[in-house]
Design a protein around this motif. Structure first.
Motif, PDB file in Angstrom:
ATOM      1  N   TYR A  88      -2.327  -7.562  16.960  1.00  0.00           N
ATOM      2  CA  TYR A  88      -2.367  -6.670  15.784  1.00  0.00           C
ATOM      3  C   TYR A  88      -3.556  -5.711  15.895  1.00  0.00           C
ATOM      4  N   GLY A 102      16.285   1.785   7.799  1.00  0.00           N
ATOM      5  CA  GLY A 102      16.257   1.463   9.225  1.00  0.00           C
ATOM      6  C   GLY A 102      14.899   0.980   9.674  1.00  0.00           C
ATOM      7  N   ARG A 113      13.339  -0.876   5.981  1.00  0.00           N
ATOM      8  CA  ARG A 113      14.534  -1.621   6.396  1.00  0.00           C
ATOM      9  C   ARG A 113      15.369  -2.109   5.227  1.00  0.00           C
ATOM     10  N   ASP A 114      14.736  -2.480   4.115  1.00  0.00           N
ATOM     11  CA  ASP A 114      15.461  -3.088   3.001  1.00  0.00           C
ATOM     12  C   ASP A 114      16.050  -2.010   2.073  1.00  0.00           C
ATOM     13  N   ILE A 117       3.432  -4.467  10.660  1.00  0.00           N
ATOM     14  CA  ILE A 117       3.650  -5.908  10.564  1.00  0.00           C
ATOM     15  C   ILE A 117       2.471  -6.618  11.219  1.00  0.00           C
ATOM     16  N   ILE A 150       0.845  -1.201   0.000  1.00  0.00           N
ATOM     17  CA  ILE A 150       0.000   0.000   0.000  1.00  0.00           C
ATOM     18  C   ILE A 150       0.885   1.258   0.000  1.00  0.00           C
ATOM     19  N   GLY A 151       1.985   1.222   0.753  1.00  0.00           N
ATOM     20  CA  GLY A 151       2.874   2.383   0.856  1.00  0.00           C
ATOM     21  C   GLY A 151       3.448   2.778  -0.485  1.00  0.00           C
ATOM     22  N   PRO A 196      -8.083  -0.021   6.142  1.00  0.00           N
ATOM     23  CA  PRO A 196      -8.232  -1.008   5.063  1.00  0.00           C
ATOM     24  C   PRO A 196      -8.718  -2.349   5.597  1.00  0.00           C
ATOM     25  N   LYS A 250      -3.790  -1.526  16.154  1.00  0.00           N
ATOM     26  CA  LYS A 250      -4.492  -0.734  15.143  1.00  0.00           C
ATOM     27  C   LYS A 250      -5.639   0.080  15.757  1.00  0.00           C
TER      28      LYS A 250
END
Ligand SMILES: NC(=O)c1ccc[n+]([C@@H]2O[C@H](COP(=O)([O-])OP(=O)(O)OC[C@H]3O[C@@H](n4cnc5c(N)ncnc54)[C@H](OP(=O)(O)O)[C@@H]3O)[C@@H](O)[C@H]2O)c1
Length: 262
Positions: free
Chosen positions: A153, A60, A38-39, A91, A17-18, A183, A157
Motif C-alpha cells: 500500500y 466499474g 463499482r457499486d 484499497i 473521503i470521496g 491523509p 502511495k
C-alpha cells in the motif's frame, strides 16, 4: 481557483473521503460531477442525496482499462472538456509482505497506482481544453514514510507522490495545477478493520484537500506538527526513525493483521 460551474471527475466518490469531497464541491457551486465506482446502488444514491446535481455515473472498476476509456469518452461527448480530476479511489491490504495474497499485491498496484496513471493520461487532452485545470491526487501519510506491514500500500502511495511531482512540472505550461494530499488515519470504511489510534474525520480531510487544490498547494499533509517532524526525521536521519518504529513493532504488526478493505 473557484469551484463555481466546474466539471469534475472523481473516482470512488460514493463513500468515505470521496463522498465528502463531492459534498465540498457542491457547496462550492459544482453541479456537473462524473463518478466512477463499482457499486451501482451507492452511485444511484448520489442523485437521491444531492438533488440538482447532474451526475455522470460510471459503474466499474478503475483497474479495468475499458472502464477508464469509456468514462473519458462519455465526458468528452457530454461536456467537451474537464476542469478537475480527482484520483481518490483506493484499497488497502496490510500485514507482513509474505502473508499478503498475490492477488492483493496486484490489485493494490492496479487500483491505487496504474489506474491513476492511465486515467490521468486519458484526461489530459480534456484538461488542456479547460481555461484552468486541476488534478487532485489522494496519496497517504504512508506514501511519505515507509512503515512496516504497509509495504505494498505504502509503495503505491509513494508512487502517487512521485507521479504528482512529475505531472505538476509537466503540465505547468498548460495552466493545470497538481495537488497531492497525504491523509493519515481517517474514519472511513477503509479503516473499519484497523485497530489503531484516533482518526481524522473524512469531512475534515475532504475540506482541507479541496481547499488545497483550490489554492494550488503542492502538498496537503495531515497529522499536524508531529507528522511533519517524523517526515523530516525519515529524510534526514532514517536510522533514528527505525529505532522509534522498532519500539512498538509487535503492536504495529497486530494492528495491521486484519486491515484489509478491497
Ligand atoms: N481512510 C484512511 O485512513 C486513509 C488514509 C490515507 C489515505 N487514504 C486514501 O484516501 C482514498 C479514499 O479512501 P477512503 O478511506 O475514503 O476509502 P473508502 O471509504 O473505502 O471508499 C473507497 C471509495 O473508492 C471506491 N473504490 C474502491 N476500489 C475501487 C475500484 N477498484 N474501482 C472503482 N472505485 C473503487 C469505493 O467504491 P466501490 O467500492 O463502490 O467501488 C469508494 O467509493 C484512498 O485512496 C485511500 O487510500 C485513506
Amino acid at each position: 481557483m473557484q469551484l463555481e460551474g466546474k466539471n469534475v471527475l472523481i473516482t470512488g466518490g460514493t463513500r468515505g473521503i470521496g463522498k465528502c469531497m463531492i459534498q465540498e464541491l457542491i457547496k462550492g457551486g459544482v453541479s456537473k460531477i462524473a463518478v466512477i465506482a463499482r457499486d451501482k446502488e451507492n452511485l444511484k444514491k448520489l442523485s437521491q442525496e444531492f438533488e440538482g446535481v447532474k451526475f455522470l455515473k460510471i459503474t466499474g472498476d478503475v483497474a479495468n482499462i475499458e472502464v477508464l476509456r469509456e468514462a473519458v469518452a462519455r465526458i468528452e461527448d457530454k461536456w467537451g472538456h474537464l476542469d478537475i480530476l480527482i484520483n481518490n479511489a483506493g484499497i488497502v491490504s496490510a500485514g507482513p509482505l509474505e502473508d499478503i495474497q498475490d492477488e492483493d499485491v496486484y490489485d493494490q498496484v492496479a487500483i491505487n497506482f496504474t489506474a491513476v496513471l492511465l486515467l490521468t493520461k486519458y484526461c489530459i487532452p480534456l484538461l488542456k481544453s479547460a481555461e484552468e485545470g486541476a488534478i487532485l491526487n489522494i496519496s497517504s501519510g504512508l506514501g511519505l514514510i515507509g512503515m512496516p506491514f504497509y509495504s505494498v500500500y505504502g509503495s503505491t502511495k509513494a508512487a502517487i507522490r512521485q507521479f504528482s511531482d512529475s505531472m505538476r512540472r509537466e503540465l505547468a505550461p498548460f495552466n493545470i495545477s497538481v495537488t497531492c494530499a497525504f491523509p493519515t488515519a481517517t474514519d472511513t470504511d477503509m479503516m473499519q478493520k484497523f485497530k489503531g489510534r484516533k482518526m481524522d474525520s473524512p469531512e475534515f480531510v475532504a475540506e482541507s484537500s479541496i481547499q488545497g487544490m483550490m489554492n494550488k498547494e503542492i502538498q496537503v499533509i495531515f497529522g499536524g506538527e508531529e507528522r511533519l517532524k517524523e517526515n523530516r526525521l525519515n529524510f534526514e536521519a532514517p536510522a533514528e526513525l527505525d529505532m522509534l518504529v522498532a519500539q512498538n513493532y509487535e503492536q504495529r504488526k497486530t494492528a495491521s493483521l486484519d486491515h484489509k478493505a478491497v
